[in-house]
Motif scaffolding. Sequence first.
Motif, mmCIF file in Angstrom:
data_model
loop_
_atom_site.group_PDB
_atom_site.id
_atom_site.type_symbol
_atom_site.label_atom_id
_atom_site.label_comp_id
_atom_site.label_asym_id
_atom_site.label_seq_id
_atom_site.Cartn_x
_atom_site.Cartn_y
_atom_site.Cartn_z
ATOM 1 N N PRO A 284 0.769 -1.249 0.000
ATOM 2 C CA PRO A 284 0.000 0.000 0.000
ATOM 3 C C PRO A 284 0.799 1.298 0.000
ATOM 4 C CG PRO A 284 -1.067 -1.608 1.386
ATOM 5 C CD PRO A 284 0.241 -2.215 0.998
ATOM 6 N N VAL A 285 1.843 1.399 0.827
ATOM 7 C CA VAL A 285 2.621 2.633 0.839
ATOM 8 C C VAL A 285 3.394 2.776 -0.466
ATOM 9 C CG1 VAL A 285 4.485 3.907 1.977
ATOM 10 C CG2 VAL A 285 2.792 2.677 3.351
ATOM 11 N N ASP A 286 3.922 1.675 -0.955
ATOM 12 C CA ASP A 286 4.660 1.688 -2.223
ATOM 13 C C ASP A 286 3.742 2.088 -3.378
ATOM 14 O OD1 ASP A 286 7.064 1.189 -3.785
ATOM 15 O OD2 ASP A 286 6.048 -0.596 -4.529
ATOM 16 N N TRP A 287 2.495 1.656 -3.309
ATOM 17 C CA TRP A 287 1.513 2.003 -4.341
ATOM 18 C C TRP A 287 1.302 3.509 -4.379
ATOM 19 C CZ3 TRP A 287 -3.765 3.742 -4.222
ATOM 20 C CH2 TRP A 287 -4.479 3.544 -5.406
ATOM 21 N N SER B 167 13.401 9.981 -4.357
ATOM 22 C CA SER B 167 13.549 9.403 -3.030
ATOM 23 C C SER B 167 12.527 10.050 -2.097
ATOM 24 C CB SER B 167 14.962 9.636 -2.499
ATOM 25 O OG SER B 167 15.247 11.017 -2.426
ATOM 26 N N PHE B 168 12.165 9.342 -1.046
ATOM 27 C CA PHE B 168 11.171 9.879 -0.127
ATOM 28 C C PHE B 168 11.321 9.252 1.242
ATOM 29 C CE2 PHE B 168 9.264 6.030 -1.784
ATOM 30 C CZ PHE B 168 8.654 5.468 -0.669
ATOM 31 N N ASP B 169 10.778 9.911 2.211
ATOM 32 C CA ASP B 169 10.650 9.351 3.550
ATOM 33 C C ASP B 169 9.451 10.002 4.221
ATOM 34 O OD1 ASP B 169 11.502 11.890 4.246
ATOM 35 O OD2 ASP B 169 13.541 11.265 4.729
ATOM 36 N N LEU B 170 9.040 9.412 5.321
ATOM 37 C CA LEU B 170 7.903 9.918 6.077
ATOM 38 C C LEU B 170 8.292 10.051 7.536
ATOM 39 C CD1 LEU B 170 5.010 7.653 4.689
ATOM 40 C CD2 LEU B 170 5.427 10.046 4.095
ATOM 41 N N SER B 171 7.723 11.022 8.202
ATOM 42 C CA SER B 171 7.922 11.130 9.638
ATOM 43 C C SER B 171 7.240 9.930 10.299
ATOM 44 C CB SER B 171 7.326 12.427 10.166
ATOM 45 O OG SER B 171 5.907 12.411 10.033
ATOM 46 N N GLU B 172 7.675 9.589 11.492
ATOM 47 C CA GLU B 172 7.084 8.448 12.197
ATOM 48 C C GLU B 172 5.587 8.654 12.408
ATOM 49 O OE1 GLU B 172 9.091 7.550 15.792
ATOM 50 O OE2 GLU B 172 11.034 7.156 14.837
ATOM 51 N N GLU B 173 5.201 9.867 12.736
ATOM 52 C CA GLU B 173 3.785 10.157 12.969
ATOM 53 C C GLU B 173 2.967 9.976 11.703
ATOM 54 O OE1 GLU B 173 0.875 13.801 14.517
ATOM 55 O OE2 GLU B 173 2.999 14.160 14.149
ATOM 56 N N CYS B 174 3.481 10.495 10.590
ATOM 57 C CA CYS B 174 2.751 10.390 9.325
ATOM 58 C C CYS B 174 2.655 8.939 8.872
ATOM 59 C CB CYS B 174 3.442 11.240 8.257
ATOM 60 S SG CYS B 174 2.555 11.276 6.684
ATOM 61 N N GLU B 175 3.742 8.206 9.004
ATOM 62 C CA GLU B 175 3.713 6.797 8.598
ATOM 63 C C GLU B 175 2.739 6.003 9.451
ATOM 64 O OE1 GLU B 175 6.670 2.983 7.806
ATOM 65 O OE2 GLU B 175 7.514 4.931 8.370
ATOM 66 N N ARG B 176 2.697 6.282 10.735
ATOM 67 C CA ARG B 176 1.758 5.601 11.625
ATOM 68 C C ARG B 176 0.323 5.918 11.232
ATOM 69 N NH1 ARG B 176 3.613 7.490 15.889
ATOM 70 N NH2 ARG B 176 2.162 9.236 16.192
ATOM 71 N N ASP B 177 0.030 7.183 10.945
ATOM 72 C CA ASP B 177 -1.319 7.575 10.527
ATOM 73 C C ASP B 177 -1.696 6.924 9.204
ATOM 74 O OD1 ASP B 177 -1.488 9.156 12.772
ATOM 75 O OD2 ASP B 177 -1.053 11.030 11.718
ATOM 76 N N LEU B 178 -0.724 6.878 8.286
ATOM 77 C CA LEU B 178 -1.002 6.316 6.970
ATOM 78 C C LEU B 178 -1.286 4.824 7.049
ATOM 79 C CD1 LEU B 178 -1.174 6.548 3.909
ATOM 80 C CD2 LEU B 178 1.322 6.265 3.820
ATOM 81 N N ARG B 179 -0.486 4.106 7.799
ATOM 82 C CA ARG B 179 -0.693 2.658 7.911
ATOM 83 C C ARG B 179 -2.028 2.339 8.568
ATOM 84 N NH1 ARG B 179 3.381 -0.736 6.605
ATOM 85 N NH2 ARG B 179 5.349 0.252 5.998
#
Length: 205
Positions: A75-78, A177-189
């Motif tokens: 999902p995140v890769d998509w 290239s990309f990265d996400l903050s821990e908070e954003c990644e947690r919300d997204l997942r």
Amino acid sequence: MLLAPTRGFVFLAMPKAASTAIEETFLPHSQIVLRGNPKFKHATYAQFQRFLQPFLAAQGFPRDSYEVVCAFREPVDWLASWWRYRSREELADPSNPIHRNYTGHVSFEQFVRAYMEGKEQFARVGRQFRFVQPRPGERGVDRIFRYERIDLLVEYLCEKVGEEVEIGVSNVSPKRSFDLSEECERDLREFLEPEYLIYEQAIGG
């Protein structure tokens, strides 16, 4: 979308999951091909059930005579693939009719936040889980393959058509290239939980 009832399969063209390459390879073995306009090419499973499943049945191909299959991407890769794809230089031109989809000016985290909020046009790319969702009370997709194991999907289709083939590469997105903050990644997942429930059970895991 490829409809090959004489070969025993229907292939749903999930966006950003190698659908174009699959279609180009197995098109000669298909009786009906929906391509070109994304509304036709990327018709959802529910749309297939409503409009095309009855047509196939009327032509002597009941639902039990073939399997419906598709690829499903992490999902995140998509989402990252959509973000990269919409950063193409041609979309940066304001005269382009779909310039509003351009993402070259936003970070992946900005794209992700906009996606979850659903307000910005450039981040409206749909949901994978809705693409494979069946109509109420109807049968689900028979086989969902992980995009990362597209080789298993190709192997399955080769068995169906009785021929060994190799797929090419189509619609390659720009590298970013990309990265996400821990908070954003947690919300997204958490937001993508319906997708992960499907992905975790997909073939190739």
